[in-house]
Write an enzyme that holds these catalytic residues in place. Structure first.
Site, PDB file in Angstrom:
ATOM      1  N   HIS A 129     -23.073 -47.886  27.541  1.00 45.13           N
ATOM      2  CA  HIS A 129     -23.992 -48.116  28.655  1.00 45.13           C
ATOM      3  C   HIS A 129     -23.547 -49.267  29.565  1.00 45.13           C
ATOM      4  O   HIS A 129     -23.895 -49.303  30.744  1.00 45.13           O
ATOM      5  CB  HIS A 129     -25.402 -48.404  28.119  1.00 45.13           C
ATOM      6  CG  HIS A 129     -26.013 -47.231  27.420  1.00 45.13           C
ATOM      7  ND1 HIS A 129     -27.177 -47.319  26.697  1.00 45.13           N
ATOM      8  CD2 HIS A 129     -25.623 -45.932  27.319  1.00 45.13           C
ATOM      9  CE1 HIS A 129     -27.473 -46.147  26.183  1.00 45.13           C
ATOM     10  NE2 HIS A 129     -26.535 -45.293  26.545  1.00 45.13           N
ATOM     11  N   PHE A 375     -25.755 -46.465  19.387  1.00 46.52           N
ATOM     12  CA  PHE A 375     -24.689 -47.413  19.717  1.00 46.52           C
ATOM     13  C   PHE A 375     -24.552 -47.678  21.217  1.00 46.52           C
ATOM     14  O   PHE A 375     -23.446 -47.906  21.717  1.00 46.52           O
ATOM     15  CB  PHE A 375     -23.348 -46.930  19.145  1.00 46.52           C
ATOM     16  CG  PHE A 375     -23.464 -46.384  17.750  1.00 46.52           C
ATOM     17  CD1 PHE A 375     -24.056 -47.125  16.742  1.00 46.52           C
ATOM     18  CD2 PHE A 375     -23.026 -45.104  17.447  1.00 46.52           C
ATOM     19  CE1 PHE A 375     -24.186 -46.629  15.457  1.00 46.52           C
ATOM     20  CE2 PHE A 375     -23.152 -44.588  16.168  1.00 46.52           C
ATOM     21  CZ  PHE A 375     -23.740 -45.350  15.164  1.00 46.52           C
ATOM     22  N   CYS A 376     -25.678 -47.668  21.929  1.00 51.71           N
ATOM     23  CA  CYS A 376     -25.666 -47.876  23.383  1.00 51.71           C
ATOM     24  C   CYS A 376     -24.682 -46.935  24.070  1.00 51.71           C
ATOM     25  O   CYS A 376     -24.026 -47.301  25.061  1.00 51.71           O
ATOM     26  CB  CYS A 376     -25.352 -49.327  23.733  1.00 51.71           C
ATOM     27  SG  CYS A 376     -26.651 -50.468  23.211  1.00 51.71           S
ATOM     28  N   ALA A 377     -24.583 -45.723  23.523  1.00 49.71           N
ATOM     29  CA  ALA A 377     -23.760 -44.660  24.108  1.00 49.71           C
ATOM     30  C   ALA A 377     -24.502 -43.350  23.863  1.00 49.71           C
ATOM     31  O   ALA A 377     -23.967 -42.411  23.276  1.00 49.71           O
ATOM     32  CB  ALA A 377     -22.375 -44.637  23.485  1.00 49.71           C
TER      33      ALA A 377
END
Length: 458
Positions: A129, A375-377
């Site tokens: 992100h 995982f901020c993805a």
């Protein structure tokens, strides 16, 4: 028996000393164990060398750039020499700037604020992100997840060929995935970008701690990374690369340090002349200790020798992948396939397990720290899990029973400070949890899966 064979290759080094290597943590089942830090992709432990360097400097701490006193001058020299060290570490070109920021996220937001107003940005949906979201004032084209490195290049080439050839363009790509650890074809993507008149920024947050990053050799325009993933303490980052867009943009923050000259006008306003150097985007009192810690980490990794660090890490990667492959219930997530080169970042799911429950059991019963979530993805993990983009899933424990499938994954990550024993314990724990189950009951509390202290052992 050890999962490692005796290393006869002299190029493979021992683990580098890191802070916290002897910390013990309590187990819910009783007793204590040395903590196995296997969440390097989120924050790597600081190198002991870095901590020692910072501690040696701390008594001489002073303000930078404008102080006349000895400590101020010493701190200024340290700050600016750290900039030189980072430039050398990244193989910067003579005209490149090194700007110190708070993190990779901060670096990419700074660049996003500096792109020309009519810039078109191309970014893969597979990005973290930090590199997926900052481009709010630009025209953004999101590229679908490629399944091979060659497809990544071909996808970019098609997208660039279809764009307006007369406006500025920027490509943003990761060097190594924070989910799968797979290496991306950065040099080939840079060549494709430049062939179509576009620029490229490399998110090196997961690459720089594991592999050499050379701006000139890769032919990228900018590189961004964070200190806390490069074995330095929290709170510092780097944006390095071409100076023209950065020099022409409004300062990222307005204030002291960024301004070269400020004068009142006769109409009551103020005229400001901004610096054209890196100082233009470094307003305020800088994080001198954070900057010095990054430089110290750069020196430590360089002196240890990246070839030997990479060789040992690849031994760890092979051991983890081989160990997980022996557990049929485990599915390792991958975009490019089993043969893709990767760094020490591996994500997986376990059949019949909620990922947050599994990660909680690794911590509570084995003293192993991993990460669970998206995982901020989020788009990438949903793609890898084969879920609909609209399906529920978030970073943290979902509202699900421990045995239910969850739309998140488990990530194990390691690096220069990881001892063999941590990998061995992790693989043993995975096998035992899958074959025997958890020894304790767990519940969701404040978005996290935690041991239920009010119940007896299972």
């Amino acid at each position: 028996m050890s999962v490692f064979t005796a290393a006869t290759d002299q190029s493979i080094c021992a683990p580098l000393p890191v802070l916290g290597k002897d910390v013990t943590v309590p187990l819910v089942t009783g007793g204590e164990v040395t903590y196995a830090a296997l969440d390097y992709a989120a924050s790597a432990p600081a190198l002991q060398r870095v901590w020692d360097d910072v501690a040696a400097y701390a008594p001489y701490y002073g303000s930078v750039h404008r102080g006349a006193g000895y400590l101020s001058q010493l701190s200024t020299d340290l700050f600016e020499s750290s900039r030189v060290t980072v430039a050398e570490f990244l193989g910067c070109r003579p005209d490149d700037q090194v700007i110190f920021t708070r993190s990779t996220t901060d670096s990419l937001n700074l660049l996003a604020a500096a792109v020309p107003a009519d810039c078109q940005v191309f970014v893969y949906e597979t990005e973290h992100h930090a590199s997926l979201l900052p481009w709010r004032d630009a025209r953004v084209t999101y590229l679908n997840a490629p399944r091979t490195p060659a497809q990544a290049v071909a996808t970019l080439e098609r997208a660039l060929a279809d764009r307006d050839p007369y406006g500025p363009a920027l490509v943003c790509v990761t060097g190594a995935s924070n989910v799968t650890g797979e290496l991306w074809p950065v040099k080939e993507l840079a060549a494709a970008a430049h062939a179509h008149g576009a620029r490229i920024v490399l998110d090196a947050a997961q690459l720089a701690p594991h592999h050499p990053v050379d701006i000139a050799e890769l032919d990228v325009d900018w590189v961004a990374f964070s200190g806390h993933k490069l074995y330095a303490p929290f709170g510092s980052g780097v944006l390095a690369g071409r100076s023209d867009w950065l020099r022409d943009a409004e300062p990222y923050l307005a204030g002291g340090g960024a301004s070269r000259k400020v004068a009142r006008r006769t109409d009551g306003g103020v005229d400001v002349e901004w610096h054209t150097t890196a100082a233009r985007h470094e307003a305020g009192s800088p994080n001198v200790i954070g900057v010095y810690s990054i430089a110290s980490a750069c020196k430590a990794l360089t002196e240890a020798g990246f070839d030997s660090l990479v060789a040992r890490e690849q031994q760890l990667v092979s051991a983890v992948r081989a160990g997980l492959a022996e557990v049929p219930e485990v599915k390792v997530l991958s975009l490019f396939g089993d043969d893709a080169p990767r760094v020490g970042v591996i994500s997986f799911v376990v059949e019949g397990w909620n990922s947050s429950h599994f990660a909680a059991a690794l911590s509570a019963e084995y003293g192993i720290g991993v990460r669970d979530g998206l995982f901020c993805a989020h788009p990438l993990v949903r793609t890898l899990l084969g879920s609909d983009p609209q399906d529920v899933g978030e970073c943290g424990a979902p509202e699900a029973e421990p045995g239910e499938r969850s739309l998140n994954a488990i990530r194990v990550s390691f690096g220069a400070g990881t001892p063999d024993e941590h990998i061995e314990r992790f693989l043993r724990a995975v096998g035992e949890l899958v074959s025997e189950g958890a020894q304790w009951k767990y519940r969701t509390e404040d978005g996290r899966c935690v041991p239920d202290r009010g119940t007896a052992q299972i």
